[in-house]
Design a protein around this motif. Structure first.
Motif, PDB file in Angstrom:
ATOM      1  N   GLN A  92      11.354  -3.623  -5.417  1.00 25.81           N
ATOM      2  CA  GLN A  92      11.274  -2.724  -6.517  1.00 25.81           C
ATOM      3  C   GLN A  92      10.419  -3.577  -7.772  1.00 25.81           C
ATOM      4  OE1 GLN A  92      15.342  -2.303  -8.081  1.00 25.81           O
ATOM      5  NE2 GLN A  92      15.501  -0.120  -6.845  1.00 25.81           N
ATOM      6  N   GLU A  93      10.509  -4.965  -7.466  1.00 23.83           N
ATOM      7  CA  GLU A  93       9.593  -5.732  -8.623  1.00 23.83           C
ATOM      8  C   GLU A  93       8.146  -5.671  -8.215  1.00 23.83           C
ATOM      9  OE1 GLU A  93       8.865 -10.200 -10.424  1.00 23.83           O
ATOM     10  OE2 GLU A  93      10.414  -9.833  -8.962  1.00 23.83           O
ATOM     11  N   GLU A  94       7.679  -5.569  -7.047  1.00 19.74           N
ATOM     12  CA  GLU A  94       6.216  -5.341  -6.525  1.00 19.74           C
ATOM     13  C   GLU A  94       6.155  -3.902  -6.915  1.00 19.74           C
ATOM     14  OE1 GLU A  94       6.526  -8.613  -2.978  1.00 19.74           O
ATOM     15  OE2 GLU A  94       6.888  -6.467  -2.638  1.00 19.74           O
ATOM     16  N   THR A  95       6.798  -2.878  -6.729  1.00 16.83           N
ATOM     17  CA  THR A  95       6.367  -1.642  -7.174  1.00 16.83           C
ATOM     18  C   THR A  95       6.028  -1.371  -8.597  1.00 16.83           C
ATOM     19  OG1 THR A  95       7.777  -0.732  -5.298  1.00 16.83           O
ATOM     20  CG2 THR A  95       7.045   0.921  -6.889  1.00 16.83           C
ATOM     21  N   TRP A  96       6.820  -2.417  -9.274  1.00 17.21           N
ATOM     22  CA  TRP A  96       6.810  -2.221 -10.755  1.00 17.21           C
ATOM     23  C   TRP A  96       5.500  -2.647 -11.216  1.00 17.21           C
ATOM     24  CZ3 TRP A  96       6.236  -6.121 -14.355  1.00 17.21           C
ATOM     25  CH2 TRP A  96       6.270  -5.560 -15.626  1.00 17.21           C
ATOM     26  N   GLN A  97       5.134  -3.754 -10.552  1.00 12.92           N
ATOM     27  CA  GLN A  97       4.016  -4.636 -10.531  1.00 12.92           C
ATOM     28  C   GLN A  97       2.489  -3.718 -10.637  1.00 12.92           C
ATOM     29  OE1 GLN A  97       4.019  -8.259  -8.502  1.00 12.92           O
ATOM     30  NE2 GLN A  97       5.364  -9.295  -9.777  1.00 12.92           N
ATOM     31  N   LEU A  98       2.746  -2.956  -9.235  1.00 15.93           N
ATOM     32  CA  LEU A  98       1.823  -2.038  -9.309  1.00 15.93           C
ATOM     33  C   LEU A  98       1.633  -1.017 -10.053  1.00 15.93           C
ATOM     34  CD1 LEU A  98       2.289  -1.804  -5.261  1.00 15.93           C
ATOM     35  CD2 LEU A  98       0.186  -2.894  -6.374  1.00 15.93           C
ATOM     36  N   GLY A  99       2.843  -0.294 -10.524  1.00 15.17           N
ATOM     37  CA  GLY A  99       2.642   0.633 -11.530  1.00 15.17           C
ATOM     38  C   GLY A  99       2.010   0.283 -12.940  1.00 15.17           C
ATOM     39  N   SER A 100       2.374  -1.268 -13.255  1.00 12.20           N
ATOM     40  CA  SER A 100       1.579  -1.686 -14.449  1.00 12.20           C
ATOM     41  C   SER A 100       0.035  -1.802 -14.108  1.00 12.20           C
ATOM     42  CB  SER A 100       2.176  -2.854 -14.647  1.00 12.20           C
ATOM     43  OG  SER A 100       3.727  -3.043 -15.057  1.00 12.20           O
ATOM     44  N   ALA A 101      -0.228  -2.227 -12.908  1.00 10.20           N
ATOM     45  CA  ALA A 101      -1.590  -2.147 -12.444  1.00 10.20           C
ATOM     46  C   ALA A 101      -2.288  -0.889 -12.726  1.00 10.20           C
ATOM     47  CB  ALA A 101      -2.024  -2.746 -11.423  1.00 10.20           C
ATOM     48  N   ILE A 102      -1.709   0.126 -12.315  1.00  8.31           N
ATOM     49  CA  ILE A 102      -2.242   1.475 -12.349  1.00  8.31           C
ATOM     50  C   ILE A 102      -2.472   1.970 -13.630  1.00  8.31           C
ATOM     51  CG2 ILE A 102      -1.727   3.979 -11.709  1.00  8.31           C
ATOM     52  CD1 ILE A 102      -3.225   2.778  -9.400  1.00  8.31           C
ATOM     53  N   HIS A 103      -1.174   1.999 -14.395  1.00  7.70           N
ATOM     54  CA  HIS A 103      -1.189   2.661 -15.761  1.00  7.70           C
ATOM     55  C   HIS A 103      -1.329   1.869 -16.854  1.00  7.70           C
ATOM     56  CE1 HIS A 103       0.543   5.874 -13.512  1.00  7.70           C
ATOM     57  NE2 HIS A 103       1.656   5.019 -13.328  1.00  7.70           N
ATOM     58  N   GLY A 104      -1.940   0.476 -16.501  1.00  2.00           N
ATOM     59  CA  GLY A 104      -2.436  -0.278 -17.547  1.00  2.00           C
ATOM     60  C   GLY A 104      -1.100  -0.857 -18.588  1.00  2.00           C
TER      61      GLY A 104
ATOM     62  N   LEU B  53       0.863  -1.286  -0.070  1.00  2.54           N
ATOM     63  CA  LEU B  53      -0.034  -0.026  -0.080  1.00  2.54           C
ATOM     64  C   LEU B  53       0.911   1.118   0.029  1.00  2.54           C
ATOM     65  CD1 LEU B  53      -2.987  -1.223   2.465  1.00  2.54           C
ATOM     66  CD2 LEU B  53      -2.987  -0.682   0.115  1.00  2.54           C
ATOM     67  N   HIS B  54       1.942   1.296   0.624  1.00  3.90           N
ATOM     68  CA  HIS B  54       2.784   2.385   0.669  1.00  3.90           C
ATOM     69  C   HIS B  54       3.475   2.506  -0.647  1.00  3.90           C
ATOM     70  CE1 HIS B  54       3.377   3.644   5.136  1.00  3.90           C
ATOM     71  NE2 HIS B  54       2.829   2.703   5.013  1.00  3.90           N
ATOM     72  N   ALA B  55       3.840   1.463  -1.521  1.00  7.93           N
ATOM     73  CA  ALA B  55       4.399   1.527  -2.639  1.00  7.93           C
ATOM     74  C   ALA B  55       3.485   2.094  -3.584  1.00  7.93           C
ATOM     75  CB  ALA B  55       4.899   0.094  -3.154  1.00  7.93           C
ATOM     76  N   LEU B  56       2.016   1.575  -3.480  1.00  7.34           N
ATOM     77  CA  LEU B  56       1.084   2.114  -4.168  1.00  7.34           C
ATOM     78  C   LEU B  56       0.841   3.703  -4.087  1.00  7.34           C
ATOM     79  CD1 LEU B  56      -1.369   1.687  -6.395  1.00  7.34           C
ATOM     80  CD2 LEU B  56      -2.671   0.994  -4.446  1.00  7.34           C
ATOM     81  N   SER B  57       0.919   4.185  -3.030  1.00  8.66           N
ATOM     82  CA  SER B  57       0.754   5.469  -2.623  1.00  8.66           C
ATOM     83  C   SER B  57       2.033   6.367  -3.415  1.00  8.66           C
ATOM     84  CB  SER B  57       1.014   5.701  -0.989  1.00  8.66           C
ATOM     85  OG  SER B  57       0.731   7.150  -0.720  1.00  8.66           O
ATOM     86  N   ASN B  58       3.326   5.737  -3.610  1.00  9.93           N
ATOM     87  CA  ASN B  58       4.199   6.521  -4.399  1.00  9.93           C
ATOM     88  C   ASN B  58       3.942   6.515  -5.837  1.00  9.93           C
ATOM     89  OD1 ASN B  58       6.144   7.389  -2.372  1.00  9.93           O
ATOM     90  ND2 ASN B  58       6.467   5.184  -1.851  1.00  9.93           N
ATOM     91  N   VAL B  59       3.468   5.333  -6.125  1.00  9.99           N
ATOM     92  CA  VAL B  59       2.854   5.404  -7.533  1.00  9.99           C
ATOM     93  C   VAL B  59       1.820   6.092  -7.916  1.00  9.99           C
ATOM     94  CG1 VAL B  59       1.772   3.891  -9.307  1.00  9.99           C
ATOM     95  CG2 VAL B  59       3.504   2.942  -7.772  1.00  9.99           C
ATOM     96  N   ILE B  60       1.078   6.518  -7.301  1.00  7.71           N
ATOM     97  CA  ILE B  60       0.040   7.526  -7.522  1.00  7.71           C
ATOM     98  C   ILE B  60       0.421   9.016  -7.173  1.00  7.71           C
ATOM     99  CG2 ILE B  60      -2.031   5.919  -7.225  1.00  7.71           C
ATOM    100  CD1 ILE B  60      -2.678   7.392  -4.581  1.00  7.71           C
ATOM    101  N   GLY B  61       1.524   9.155  -6.640  1.00  3.14           N
ATOM    102  CA  GLY B  61       2.165  10.668  -6.733  1.00  3.14           C
ATOM    103  C   GLY B  61       1.852  11.112  -5.281  1.00  3.14           C
ATOM    104  N   VAL B  62       1.763  10.341  -3.986  1.00  2.40           N
ATOM    105  CA  VAL B  62       1.479  10.759  -2.836  1.00  2.40           C
ATOM    106  C   VAL B  62       2.780  10.290  -2.025  1.00  2.40           C
ATOM    107  CG1 VAL B  62       0.147  11.164  -0.699  1.00  2.40           C
ATOM    108  CG2 VAL B  62      -0.802  11.065  -3.040  1.00  2.40           C
TER     109      VAL B  62
END
Length: 301
Positions: free
Chosen positions: A289-301, A266-275
């Motif tokens: 880092q890999e998990e953060t990348w996965q969340l970025g892919s889920a957010i940005h498609g 959840l903290h990584a997702l917050s960074n992905v959305i810019g907070v």
């Protein structure tokens, strides 16, 4: 007055600076986003907010920030009162500490308390009843029973919930959808507590798959993406098609659920959305880092 603990209730993270202290600026941004999205409630310092990792003074500052941020949005819309109810999780290992946290939350202007019967050993039904009675005697705030059987090894019964509703100002329950026959469980609880009591469910993957018709959805994902979640909630209540917003949230929820470190994700997702936020305090682990990348892919498609 709106019934407490109803509608879509968001559970944001508690943002942290890189020195591990609460980042109240980033945290206030999350609360204001929730208010601007039109959600009726936000619960701070619960599981998503890692409340048990903060001391009493830190919890006080988080609650005060949330209340002030919610009030700021209400004032900007020309109202003297907040359009967002701020609820506060007050779980702690001892009744004495829970009571102190509840009193602090009331003084800070919280609209209600969320309490899970947390203990190092499983509690008996009698012990849980006494805990909630003590909190009800100490404050005038409504209470939501946070039922987490997998974590606390206590699964509240309909009879105990009815007792607490009648004697301890418990006006709601946050129950989990991670059980067999959720519909049957909701029926049993409703028969025990009546129509004036708010029955809410949690667990984002299941909420977004079934869109249950209950009084409240309690969700950590809405604490980071309140606008999209609010859109899905409203369309579900109106019987409309949720479309792209639902599909996107389902993808993100599935991605989060597949990660071993839920709070860190959840903290990584917050960074992905810019907070911005640092990773959570230990013992919770940060996302890789890999998990953060996965969340970025889920957010940005």
């Amino acid at each position: 007055m709106t019934q407490p603990f109803t509608g879509l209730v968001a559970y944001p993270i508690t943002s942290l600076a890189h020195d591990g202290e609460p980042d109240l600026i980033s945290f206030a941004h999350l609360v204001r986003n929730t208010a601007f999205a039109g959600l009726p409630g936000v619960t701070v310092l619960a599981t998503s907010g890692a409340g048990v990792t903060f001391d009493r003074a830190e919890r006080q500052s988080v609650v005060q920030t949330a209340v002030e941020s919610a009030l700021m949005v209400g004032t900007s819309e020309g109202s003297r009162e907040s359009i967002l109810s701020v609820y506060t999780a007050v779980s702690a290992p001892s009744t004495r500490e829970v009571v102190r946290l509840a009193e602090d939350a009331e003084r800070a202007g919280a609209a209600g308390l969320v309490l899970a019967p947390f203990s190092y050993l499983p509690l008996s039904d009698r012990e849980v009843r006494v805990l909630f009675m003590a909190v009800a005697e100490a404050t005038a705030l409504p209470i939501c029973f946070y039922n987490k059987p997998a974590q606390t090894q206590f699964d509240v019964s309909p009879a105990t919930l009815a007792f607490l509703a009648a004697n301890a100002r418990v006006m709601a329950v946050k129950d989990t959808m991670r059980r067999d026959n959720v519909a049957g469980r909701v029926r049993e609880l409703r028969e025990a507590v009546g129509q004036a009591f708010s029955i809410g469910l949690s667990s984002d993957v299941q909420l977004l798959a079934e869109l249950p018709e209950v009084d409240a959805w309690h969700t950590g994902l809405a604490g980071l993406l309140p606008g999209e979640y609010a859109n899905v909630w409203r369309l579900a209540r109106a019987g409309g098609l949720q479309g792209a917003s639902l599909a996107r949230l389902q993808t993100i929820a599935q991605s989060l659920a597949g990660m071993p470190h839920a709070i860190g994700a959840l903290h990584a997702l917050s960074n992905v959305i810019g907070v911005p936020t640092a990773g959570p305090r230990g013992p919770f682990a940060a996302a890789t880092q890999e998990e953060t990348w996965q969340l970025g892919s889920a957010i940005h498609g």
